[in-house]
Design a protein around this motif. Structure first.
Motif, mmCIF file in Angstrom:
data_model
loop_
_atom_site.group_PDB
_atom_site.id
_atom_site.type_symbol
_atom_site.label_atom_id
_atom_site.label_comp_id
_atom_site.label_asym_id
_atom_site.label_seq_id
_atom_site.Cartn_x
_atom_site.Cartn_y
_atom_site.Cartn_z
ATOM 1 N N SER A 14 0.616 -1.248 0.057
ATOM 2 C CA SER A 14 0.056 -0.264 0.077
ATOM 3 C C SER A 14 0.765 1.329 -0.149
ATOM 4 C CB SER A 14 -0.977 -0.087 1.300
ATOM 5 O OG SER A 14 -0.281 -0.077 2.425
ATOM 6 N N SER A 15 2.152 0.911 0.268
ATOM 7 C CA SER A 15 2.799 2.518 0.200
ATOM 8 C C SER A 15 4.404 2.074 0.044
ATOM 9 C CB SER A 15 2.689 3.304 1.696
ATOM 10 O OG SER A 15 3.302 2.048 2.663
ATOM 11 N N GLY A 16 5.233 3.055 -0.043
ATOM 12 C CA GLY A 16 6.634 2.960 -0.137
ATOM 13 C C GLY A 16 7.196 2.111 -1.129
ATOM 14 N N ILE A 17 8.035 1.188 -1.002
ATOM 15 C CA ILE A 17 8.633 0.529 -1.713
ATOM 16 C C ILE A 17 7.592 -0.576 -2.499
ATOM 17 C CG2 ILE A 17 10.430 -1.391 -2.249
ATOM 18 C CD1 ILE A 17 12.220 0.188 -0.073
ATOM 19 N N GLY A 18 6.781 -1.309 -1.756
ATOM 20 C CA GLY A 18 5.829 -2.069 -1.959
ATOM 21 C C GLY A 18 4.797 -1.393 -2.985
ATOM 22 N N LYS A 19 4.602 -0.329 -2.976
ATOM 23 C CA LYS A 19 3.610 0.437 -3.876
ATOM 24 C C LYS A 19 4.298 0.627 -5.301
ATOM 25 C CE LYS A 19 1.077 4.627 -4.445
ATOM 26 N NZ LYS A 19 0.662 5.932 -3.661
ATOM 27 N N GLU A 20 5.616 0.835 -5.213
ATOM 28 C CA GLU A 20 6.360 0.768 -6.564
ATOM 29 C C GLU A 20 6.369 -0.471 -7.151
ATOM 30 O OE1 GLU A 20 7.421 3.605 -8.097
ATOM 31 O OE2 GLU A 20 6.544 4.863 -6.927
ATOM 32 N N ILE A 21 6.979 -1.466 -6.324
ATOM 33 C CA ILE A 21 6.877 -2.867 -6.942
ATOM 34 C C ILE A 21 5.503 -3.342 -7.520
ATOM 35 C CG2 ILE A 21 7.244 -5.309 -6.290
ATOM 36 C CD1 ILE A 21 9.356 -4.458 -4.250
ATOM 37 N N LEU A 22 4.510 -2.994 -6.696
ATOM 38 C CA LEU A 22 3.267 -3.150 -7.443
ATOM 39 C C LEU A 22 2.985 -2.321 -8.848
ATOM 40 C CD1 LEU A 22 0.648 -4.711 -7.093
ATOM 41 C CD2 LEU A 22 -0.354 -2.770 -5.859
ATOM 42 N N LYS A 23 3.316 -1.226 -8.739
ATOM 43 C CA LYS A 23 3.219 -0.328 -9.965
ATOM 44 C C LYS A 23 3.978 -1.041 -11.248
ATOM 45 C CE LYS A 23 3.856 4.357 -11.386
ATOM 46 N NZ LYS A 23 4.352 5.590 -11.305
ATOM 47 N N GLN A 24 5.042 -1.451 -11.005
ATOM 48 C CA GLN A 24 6.034 -1.818 -12.081
ATOM 49 C C GLN A 24 5.682 -3.291 -12.448
ATOM 50 O OE1 GLN A 24 10.294 -1.060 -11.669
ATOM 51 N NE2 GLN A 24 9.769 0.845 -10.608
#
Length: 259
Positions: A14-24
């Motif tokens: 939902s946030s931070g690094i995890g949010k960016e991983i999800l996006k990519q």
């Protein structure tokens, strides 16, 4: 490892690094169970992203997550154990629950997830990626509990590498300080170590590491190089830690001034 057609579980989405991983990850043909305590900020994308509310610090909820993944996806090829948090503090009193809280999320949960993935996949090839940290090898004053959780994960991962079977890929990720709300959540105006990197860079390194089946993923070239230099010239670590301690001491003075 080819990411396409893979079934993925991502915690801390939902946030931070995890949010960016999800996006990519969305650029690939994957199905993702995106896990967070609060899933209101996790997008639901048909046939791709399935938000799932879960407190990974609790065994029963991790069990429910795996049950949900099996029911929904039919299996898990890649488990990204990214959820974690920090306290920035001066330890003044004994508090068992406080210690247990951070270790349950940062240590027990990812290790338990590794065990669950082994039991689930038997001889089937799979991957587990755990977000470790540069502080697993570098003391950071003010973050003793957080650092100790990352030292524990680093130790587990480096030993488990020699116990892993041919079908298992256990990877550790070593971000340096990342430009997210991580330090803001650790404490009000918490001291932030130098240097820093962008969350999208960490995410792209994680995805590249998964594809190349890397056991150790270093998003920062600076840290990858400096960890070698500090072993040859340990005084570099001494200087760095002293600088960070000065930051921490000033933060403690700030905290006292507003009480």
């Amino acid at each position: 490892m080819d990411l396409n057609k893979k079934k993925i579980v991502l915690t801390g989405a939902s946030s931070g690094i995890g949010k960016e991983i999800l996006k990519q990850l969305q650029q690939y043909d994957v199905k993702i169970i995106a896990v967070g305590r609060n899933i209101s900020k996790i997008p639901e994308v048909e046939d791709k992203i399935i938000p799932f509310a879960c407190d990974v610090s609790k065994k029963e909820e991790v069990d429910k997550l795996f049950d949900f993944a099996l029911e929904t996806l039919g299996g898990i090829d890649i488990f990204i154990a990214n959820a974690g948090f920090a306290f920035c503090e001066s330890i003044e009193e004994a508090d068992w629950g406080h210690i247990e809280q951070i270790f349950s999320t940062n240590v027990f949960s990812p290790i338990y997830s590794v065990e669950k993935m082994r039991a689930l996949n038997k001889a089937k090839k799979y991957s587990v990626i755990i977000t470790c940290s540069a502080v697993s090898e570098m003391p950071l004053p003010g973050y003793s509990l957080y650092c100790s959780t990352k030292y524990a994960i680093n130790g587990f991962g480096r030993v488990y590498e020699h116990e892993a079977r041919d079908n298992e890929i256990i990877s550790l990720v070593y971000p340096i300080a990342t430009k997210t709300n991580f330090f803001k959540n650790a404490a009000d105006k918490a001291p932030i170590p130098w240097p820093m990197q962008e969350a999208d860079k960490v995410a792209s390194s994680v995805i590249k590491g998964i594809k190349n089946e890397k056991r150790y993923i270093y998003p920062s070239k600076y840290f990858a190089i400096s960890r070698i230099f500090t072993r040859v010239f340990p005084f570099i670590t001494t200087i760095y830690v002293k600088i960070q301690k000065n930051k921490f001491d000033k933060w403690l003075q700030y905290k006292k001034s507003i009480l």
